[in-house]
Design an enzyme around this catalytic site. Structure first.
Site, PDB file in Angstrom:
ATOM      1  N   HIS A 152      -6.085  22.198 -23.826  1.00  0.00           N
ATOM      2  CA  HIS A 152      -4.668  21.841 -23.995  1.00  0.00           C
ATOM      3  C   HIS A 152      -4.498  20.734 -25.029  1.00  0.00           C
ATOM      4  CE1 HIS A 152      -5.046  18.081 -21.628  1.00  0.00           C
ATOM      5  NE2 HIS A 152      -5.793  18.762 -20.773  1.00  0.00           N
TER       6      HIS A 152
ATOM      7  N   CYS B 195     -10.819  18.590 -18.448  1.00  0.00           N
ATOM      8  CA  CYS B 195     -10.202  19.523 -19.395  1.00  0.00           C
ATOM      9  C   CYS B 195     -10.630  19.203 -20.831  1.00  0.00           C
ATOM     10  CB  CYS B 195      -8.691  19.471 -19.277  1.00  0.00           C
ATOM     11  SG  CYS B 195      -8.054  20.204 -17.762  1.00  0.00           S
TER      12      CYS B 195
END
Length: 445
Positions: free
Chosen positions: A222, A238
């Site tokens: 992301h 992440c």
């Protein structure tokens, strides 16, 4: 000045530089002097190029390394973070390649090496390959067999490590909301910084504007609202990209794209009849494996050298392993070392302003502000101001000379609430007790 970025044109500030076709290195906007027959047969450039390939590279069969080294001369108030982001490098890339420089207080006219040469990870060239060791992603587009695209990333910090293995993109979400996991709720609660159950899309959302969930449950690729964490172990596992990079990647990859995550701190390859070694320090999780990892790369170097009946300068290999600066360096006897590589790097012109570089608004008598700290040393004040300016979101700050010392004043802020919120952020991030300054109080001082 305009520049081309990923087949788009932007102005006046380029997001990412691309190479133009002049010896595959120099920008097409350079002028070439005309020579008469009795003049030397060489080219003299009138000025430094202002662009170089940083993200997208042509790739031939068997090619193991892409890109080229470049350098830039710094100006006052430059930071390595701003230079790195402008040229598609993470904080790790540019700081370990310039270990002798303070990232936040560069002197003017300082040569900064841009390590824009990359050895490709030893992995199938299909979809996305993420090398945790150098915090860099390599994307091999499905319908472009002769292309590789590369981006710096932020990854999971110690205790929240990004997992190794094979997975895939399972979804794509633009303007995502973030449902905060219970474990992160507890962490923030303990820090005195409670979070809502859901953070809606917008500037306060740590997922940024684009998110691509992976097959590993709970893990995503992301964007971020804290771009200066790219090239660091900062996430809860992440994989984060600069906002400008995730937008390009999001629009190119498909659901189902394979993703392979590896940890390869030492990589070697042949390029133009020269054997290269790129070295990084293993991440903390693999620190105890360092001796074995170095043993493995020595074995690979020996195998690669034997293929061409070449000899390896093993003393040079040891120096590169110890240096671990991420700069691919040749290892054959008599080959160039770091000083020669730096001297031969393509020298780029300094842009008018780096992409994303914080712009600090003037502070007026009617604005709320924060006195963050006071220093006797100007350099210390400049460093803190620069670090505040590069928080996510940025905290506008500047150093001010006053009564023989140097103050770091943050602001302007619209009101007392905003100033108090930022003061709390400074306390959490820097462990500094600061207070909001009422403009009425400031006018009396």
């Amino acid at each position: 000045m305009s520049a081309v970025i990923q087949n788009r044109t932007v102005s006046p500030i380029p997001l990412v530089f691309v190479v133009a076709v002049v010896s595959a290195l120099l920008s097409g906007c350079q002028s070439i002097p005309l020579f008469s027959d009795n003049q030397p047969e060489h080219i003299v450039w009138n000025s430094k190029p202002d662009s170089i390939a940083s993200h997208e590279f042509n790739l031939s069969s068997g090619q193991g390394m892409v890109g080229t080294l470049a350098s830039i001369s710094s100006r006052e108030n430059d930071t390595l973070s701003d230079i790195g982001r402008h040229y598609g490098l993470g904080y790790n890339d540019i700081t370990i390649a310039n270990a002798n420089l303070d990232p936040w207080t560069l002197p003017a006219e300082q040569t900064v090496l841009l390590p824009l040469r990359f050895v490709l990870p030893d992995a199938p060239r299909k979809g996305i390959v993420l090398n945790l060791a150098n915090m860099r992603m390599f994307y091999y587009p499905k319908n472009q067999a002769n292309t590789v695209m590369t981006y710096p990333v932020g990854i999971g910090r110690q205790g929240w490590n990004t997992p190794l293995g094979q997975t895939q993109i399972v979804a794509k979400k633009a303007n995502p909301d973030w449902t905060v996991p219970e474990s992160i709720h507890r962490e923030h609660q303990a820090l005195g910084d409670p979070l809502p159950k859901v953070i809606r899309s917008g500037p306060d959302n740590p997922l940024g504007s684009y998110a691509m969930p992976l097959g590993f449950s709970g893990y995503l690729i992301h964007g971020t609202n804290k771009p200066y964490g790219i090239g660091l172990q900062v996430s809860h596992g992440c994989v984060q990209l600069y906002p400008e990079d995730i937008e390009v990647l999001f629009n190119k990859v498909e659901v189902g794209t394979p993703v392979r995550i590896v940890h390869q701190p030492y990589m070697a390859t042949w390029q133009d009849d020269m054997l290269y070694l790129e070295a990084h320090r293993p991440l903390d999780k693999w620190e105890k494996q360092q001796k074995q990892l170095q043993k493995d790369i020595r074995k690979k170097l020996q195998q690669l050298a034997s293929e061409k009946q070449a000899t390896v300068d093993w003393s040079k290999v040891e120096r590169i392993l110890q240096r671990a600066d991420g700069v691919p360096t040749p290892v054959l006897p008599g080959s160039a070392d770091l000083p020669e590589l730096t001297a031969d790097a393509v020298q780029l012109a300094h842009p008018e302003q780096f992409f994303g570089q914080p712009v600090i608004d003037e502070l007026s008598d009617s604005d709320w502000s924060i006195l963050a700290a006071s220093f006797e040393n100007e350099t210390d004040a400049q460093k803190l101001a620069a670090m505040l300016n590069h928080q996510g979101p940025p905290i506008p700050a500047r150093k001010i000379a006053k009564d023989g010392s140097f103050q770091v004043v943050a602001g302007p802020f619209k009101n007392k609430k905003e100033a108090k919120t930022v003061a709390q952020r400074i306390k959490l991030n820097f462990d500094m007790d600061v207070k909001a300054i009422d403009p009425k109080q400031a006018s009396r001082n």
